[in-house]
Design an enzyme around this catalytic site. Structure first.
Site, PDB file in Angstrom:
ATOM      1  N   HIS A 113      48.216  49.531  44.586  1.00  0.00           N
ATOM      2  CA  HIS A 113      48.902  48.277  44.276  1.00  0.00           C
ATOM      3  C   HIS A 113      48.341  47.700  42.984  1.00  0.00           C
ATOM      4  CE1 HIS A 113      50.727  47.484  48.326  1.00  0.00           C
ATOM      5  NE2 HIS A 113      49.746  48.286  48.701  1.00  0.00           N
TER       6      HIS A 113
ATOM      7  N   HIS B 117      49.157  55.189  47.654  1.00  0.00           N
ATOM      8  CA  HIS B 117      49.677  54.283  46.641  1.00  0.00           C
ATOM      9  C   HIS B 117      48.608  53.273  46.242  1.00  0.00           C
ATOM     10  CE1 HIS B 117      50.730  52.495  50.548  1.00  0.00           C
ATOM     11  NE2 HIS B 117      50.749  51.299  49.963  1.00  0.00           N
TER      12      HIS B 117
END
Length: 130
Positions: free
Chosen positions: A99, A97
Site C-alpha cells: 500500500h 501487495h
C-alpha cells in the site's frame, strides 16, 4: 480466482498508475486517502514471505518511483508504505501487495481508518498530470 490476478489479466478493470513486465500499481478502490495505490506483482505470490527476492526488490523500487509521483503530483505531505502479511496481520487479499498511502496534514486516515469516495478516474488524471 484471486482478484489481483484477474486485474493483471485484464478481466477486472482498474486505474493503472504504473506497470511493467513484473509489476502493476493500481488505485485502491477503497481510498484511505486521495491517491491510495497498491503495488502488486503480476505473478501470484501469497504474501511478503512467499515472494522471491528479485521480485520483492523490484516492487520496492517501483513503490519508491510511484510514491515520489504520488507525493509530487497530488501535493501530499508524506506517504505511508504498508504491507500486511497474512490474515492475522490484516491481509485481506492473499496476493502480495504494498500500500502507498499519500498523507496530507489534517487528513483523518489514522483517526477514522475509513475509505473516502474519490472519483478514481479523476485521481488518476491528477497523478499523471506531468
Amino acid at each position: 480466482m484471486c482478484i489481483f490476478c484477474s486485474i493483471v489479466k485484464g478481466e477486472i478493470p482498474s486505474q493503472i498508475v504504473y506497470q511493467d513486465e513484473t509489476t502493476m500499481a493500481i488505485l485502491d478502490i477503497s481510498q484511505a486517502t486521495k491517491g491510495h495505490t497498491l503495488v502488486i506483482p503480476k505473478k501470484h505470490f501469497d504474501n511478503f514471505l512467499d515472494v522471491d527476492e528479485q521480485t520483492l526488490a523490484h516492487m520496492i523500487t517501483v513503490s519508491q518511483k510511484v510514491g515520489k509521483k504520488l507525493v509530487k503530483n497530488l501535493n501530499a505531505d508524506g506517504i505511508n508504505v504498508v504491507n500486511n502479511c497474512n490474515e492475522a496481520a490484516g491481509q485481506a487479499v492473499m496476493h502480495l501487495h504494498i500500500h502507498l498511502i499519500p498523507r496530507y496534514y489534517g487528513d483523518d486516515y489514522l483517526m477514522k481508518g475509513t475509505a473516502h469516495d474519490y472519483n478514481l478516474d479523476e485521481v488518476l488524471k491528477e497523478i499523471n498530470k506531468n
